[in-house]
Design a protein around this motif. Structure first.
Motif, mmCIF file in Angstrom:
data_model
loop_
_atom_site.group_PDB
_atom_site.id
_atom_site.type_symbol
_atom_site.label_atom_id
_atom_site.label_comp_id
_atom_site.label_asym_id
_atom_site.label_seq_id
_atom_site.Cartn_x
_atom_site.Cartn_y
_atom_site.Cartn_z
ATOM 1 N N SER A 20 -4.882 -78.248 -24.960
ATOM 2 C CA SER A 20 -5.262 -76.782 -25.262
ATOM 3 C C SER A 20 -6.381 -76.345 -24.857
ATOM 4 O O SER A 20 -6.931 -76.893 -23.779
ATOM 5 N N SER A 21 -6.377 -74.947 -24.867
ATOM 6 C CA SER A 21 -7.746 -74.072 -24.129
ATOM 7 C C SER A 21 -8.656 -73.535 -24.963
ATOM 8 O O SER A 21 -7.717 -73.057 -26.155
ATOM 9 N N THR A 22 -9.424 -72.871 -24.699
ATOM 10 C CA THR A 22 -10.457 -71.696 -25.935
ATOM 11 C C THR A 22 -10.071 -71.326 -24.884
ATOM 12 O O THR A 22 -10.972 -69.855 -25.483
ATOM 13 N N GLU A 23 -9.612 -70.267 -24.295
ATOM 14 C CA GLU A 23 -9.400 -68.875 -23.857
ATOM 15 C C GLU A 23 -8.287 -68.180 -24.170
ATOM 16 O O GLU A 23 -7.324 -68.066 -25.118
ATOM 17 N N GLY A 24 -8.640 -66.933 -24.925
ATOM 18 C CA GLY A 24 -8.166 -66.283 -25.759
ATOM 19 C C GLY A 24 -8.451 -66.756 -26.741
ATOM 20 O O GLY A 24 -6.523 -66.350 -27.754
ATOM 21 N N GLY A 25 -8.996 -67.722 -27.420
ATOM 22 C CA GLY A 25 -8.560 -68.089 -28.941
ATOM 23 C C GLY A 25 -8.307 -69.866 -28.607
ATOM 24 O O GLY A 25 -7.631 -69.965 -27.527
ATOM 25 N N PHE A 26 -8.358 -70.309 -29.965
ATOM 26 C CA PHE A 26 -7.897 -71.739 -29.869
ATOM 27 C C PHE A 26 -5.750 -71.995 -29.911
ATOM 28 O O PHE A 26 -5.900 -71.924 -30.207
ATOM 29 N N ASN A 27 -5.810 -72.973 -28.402
ATOM 30 C CA ASN A 27 -3.777 -72.677 -28.053
ATOM 31 C C ASN A 27 -3.823 -74.001 -27.896
ATOM 32 O O ASN A 27 -4.115 -74.291 -27.091
ATOM 33 N N GLU A 28 -3.051 -74.450 -28.153
ATOM 34 C CA GLU A 28 -2.086 -75.621 -27.461
ATOM 35 C C GLU A 28 -1.876 -75.553 -26.131
ATOM 36 O O GLU A 28 -0.705 -74.811 -26.585
ATOM 37 N N GLY A 29 -1.333 -76.319 -25.513
ATOM 38 C CA GLY A 29 -0.372 -75.990 -24.150
ATOM 39 C C GLY A 29 0.312 -77.298 -24.595
ATOM 40 O O GLY A 29 0.648 -77.418 -25.648
ATOM 41 N N LEU A 30 0.698 -77.412 -22.913
ATOM 42 C CA LEU A 30 2.102 -77.911 -23.102
ATOM 43 C C LEU A 30 1.612 -79.683 -23.472
ATOM 44 O O LEU A 30 3.180 -80.285 -23.403
ATOM 45 N N CYS A 31 0.882 -80.496 -23.234
ATOM 46 C CA CYS A 31 0.269 -81.775 -23.946
ATOM 47 C C CYS A 31 1.212 -83.060 -23.070
ATOM 48 O O CYS A 31 1.767 -83.639 -23.216
ATOM 49 N N LEU A 32 0.785 -82.679 -21.195
ATOM 50 C CA LEU A 32 2.132 -83.558 -20.713
ATOM 51 C C LEU A 32 0.374 -84.063 -19.959
ATOM 52 O O LEU A 32 0.742 -85.393 -20.111
ATOM 53 N N VAL A 33 -0.762 -83.805 -20.150
ATOM 54 C CA VAL A 33 -2.287 -84.601 -19.761
ATOM 55 C C VAL A 33 -2.795 -84.844 -20.904
ATOM 56 O O VAL A 33 -3.143 -83.692 -21.326
ATOM 57 N N ASP A 34 -3.954 -85.320 -20.638
ATOM 58 C CA ASP A 34 -4.879 -85.365 -21.714
ATOM 59 C C ASP A 34 -6.100 -84.564 -21.263
ATOM 60 O O ASP A 34 -7.542 -85.282 -20.739
ATOM 61 N N GLY A 35 -6.379 -83.638 -21.372
ATOM 62 C CA GLY A 35 -7.155 -82.591 -20.736
ATOM 63 C C GLY A 35 -7.659 -81.601 -21.606
ATOM 64 O O GLY A 35 -6.344 -80.395 -22.359
ATOM 65 N N LEU A 36 -8.680 -81.303 -21.413
ATOM 66 C CA LEU A 36 -9.048 -80.080 -22.272
ATOM 67 C C LEU A 36 -9.807 -78.128 -22.022
ATOM 68 O O LEU A 36 -10.422 -78.891 -20.764
#
Lengths: 256, 203
Positions: free
Chosen positions: B91-107
């Motif tokens: 996920s990222s907090t850029e432009g509000g909280f958004n889920e990513g592609l979840c291919l690796v464990d990274g925030l």
């Protein structure tokens, strides 16, 4: 460690590359001349970034300019920032699609701040470079827009803060008085303003040799030194300047 | 060797493509067609701009599940670059909280250090992970070109290559078929060209 940068600037006007002196332009040669005398594919290995500005007075042709940009970026693997004549988001898009990694805005930052906002929203802050031209009048540095013609009412300090509030990612701080003179950077004002902003600060205007480049980088808060002096760095000028700077422990990136 | 650069309408695809061609790989295609993606030997996910906008573009193109299945089930090698690398996290907090592609464990979050010029722009040195394939034959702590305001951190070992800018953050990762770099190899001279070649040859 984050490195400082050595940036080469190209001033373009109606099909030619120019030497600018105090914003008066002298034609040097076309893109063929440039490729012959600067061989970017080779010289780019001595540079950290390339800045290309369309300084055509009056009406600018962004399509033609973007074609020049796309020719320059071929096989050059450093960031390219391009600007001059961007008046709408479509112009910025055209330059990005032609291989620019960042776009440079100057007058619209003051005349049409919404455009800066649009670029930031669409491409991110890191894609927008603000170019600030100033000249010293009665000991006071005054920002000028419209190719250095129109003075801006805000103080330089206010103007820099204003640019940051627009979300620009970097600032090019360019002295009109020193432009193209080869006498060295305006160290006095650079010292005064380099640390006043929280975005990377690029200094331009005046560098005529490798010592000037080094002295610019030695100032606290300066992230990058730029030169657009086509005459003084012709041939091997840039590779020689870079090795000189590295030998004197300049904090520049190293390539194998 | 067929390489496909995933096009979701954001980023400088041209410089990535020309760097790969320069290295002598002629079969490079830019596409967002699921069929083309699934026929690729390797995928490259570039990107410049805003995370929220990028994820919504990817979702509009229905690419999320396709990329996940190609990478996680079919184990197709993928290299994320800059924003593309960030999209591969959770996920990222850029432009509000958004889920990513979840291919690796990274925030992905904004840099947290005070008195720091942000965006982090310019060449910076990275410390490659142990036995790295990406940095094979790139010596020492090589310089790469960064330009970003958000950075990834992780609680897991995802083959982290790190960079220091006020704090240590993830400059890249490599786990099995999945690789990402926060910087721009296509704008990092010989160091970047070698890295691209390593991804193509060694993954």
């Amino acid at each position: 460690m984050l490195r400082n940068r050595l940036i080469f600037g190209l001033i373009y006007s109606s099909g030619s590359f120019m030497q600018s002196r105090n914003f008066r332009l002298q034609r040097v040669g076309d893109v063929n001349w440039l490729e012959k005398n600067y061989k970017f594919q080779k010289i780019s290995f001595s540079l950290d970034e390339l800045v290309v500005l369309d300084a055509t007075k009056g009406e600018k042709n962004i399509e033609k300019f973007s074609q020049v940009v796309s020719r320059l970026v071929e096989d050059v693997f450093i960031p390219i920032a391009a600007g001059g004549g961007i008046r709408k988001i479509g112009d910025a898009e055209l330059l990005f699609n032609s291989g620019a990694d960042k776009v440079i805005l100057n007058s619209p930052l003051y005349d049409d701040p919404k455009l800066a906002e649009e670029v930031v929203n669409r491409y991110g802050s890191q894609s927008l470079v603000a170019s600030v031209d100033y000249k010293v009048i009665n000991d006071v540095p005054i920002v000028h827009i419209h190719d250095g013609v129109t003075p801006v009412k805000k103080s330089l300090e206010e103007y820099l803060a204003y640019l940051e509030s627009l979300g620009v990612g970097e600032i090019i701080f360019n002295s009109i008085d020193k432009d193209g003179t080869g006498f060295g950077y305006d160290l006095e004002n650079i010292k005064k303003y380099a640390k006043s902003v929280s975005v990377p600060f690029i200094v331009m205007g005046g560098a005529g040799n490798k010592f000037h480049l080094s002295s610019g980088l030695s100032i606290d808060g300066v992230s990058a030194v730029a030169t657009a002096n086509l005459f003084n760095f012709i041939g091997d000028g840039l590779p020689i300047a870079r090795s000189h700077m590295l030998e004197h422990n300049a904090n520049l990136a190293r390539w194998d | 060797m067929k390489l496909v650069i995933v096009d979701y309408g954001m980023g400088n695809l041209r410089s990535v493509t020309s760097a790969i061609r320069y290295l002598g790989y002629e079969q490079v295609e830019i596409s967002n067609d699921p069929l083309v993606l699934s026929c690729a030997d390797k995928l490259i996910l570039p990107g410049v701009g805003n995370y929220a906008r990028a994820m919504s573009r990817i979702n509009e193109l229905n690419l999320t599940d396709i990329i996940r299945s190609l990478v996680l089930a079919d184990r197709k090698p993928i290299l994320g670059i800059c924003l593309g690398m960030q999209l591969m996290g959770k996920s990222s907090t850029e432009g509000g909280f958004n889920e990513g592609l979840c291919l690796v464990d990274g925030l992905v979050e904004a840099f947290e250090v005070k008195d720091l010029k942000v965006p982090h722009v310019g060449y910076n040195q990275v410390t490659p992970c142990q036995n790295s394939r990406l940095y094979s034959e790139v010596g020492g702590e090589p310089d790469y070109y960064f330009t970003h305001s958000f950075r990834m951190t992780s609680q897991t070992d995802i083959g982290n290559t790190t960079c220091f800018y006020g704090e240590r953050f993830i400059a890249g990762f490599e786990v099995e078929n999945i690789a990402g770099v926060q910087f721009h190899p296509e704008l990092s001279q010989t160091n970047g060209l070698k890295l691209l070649k390593n991804f193509i040859e060694l993954f």
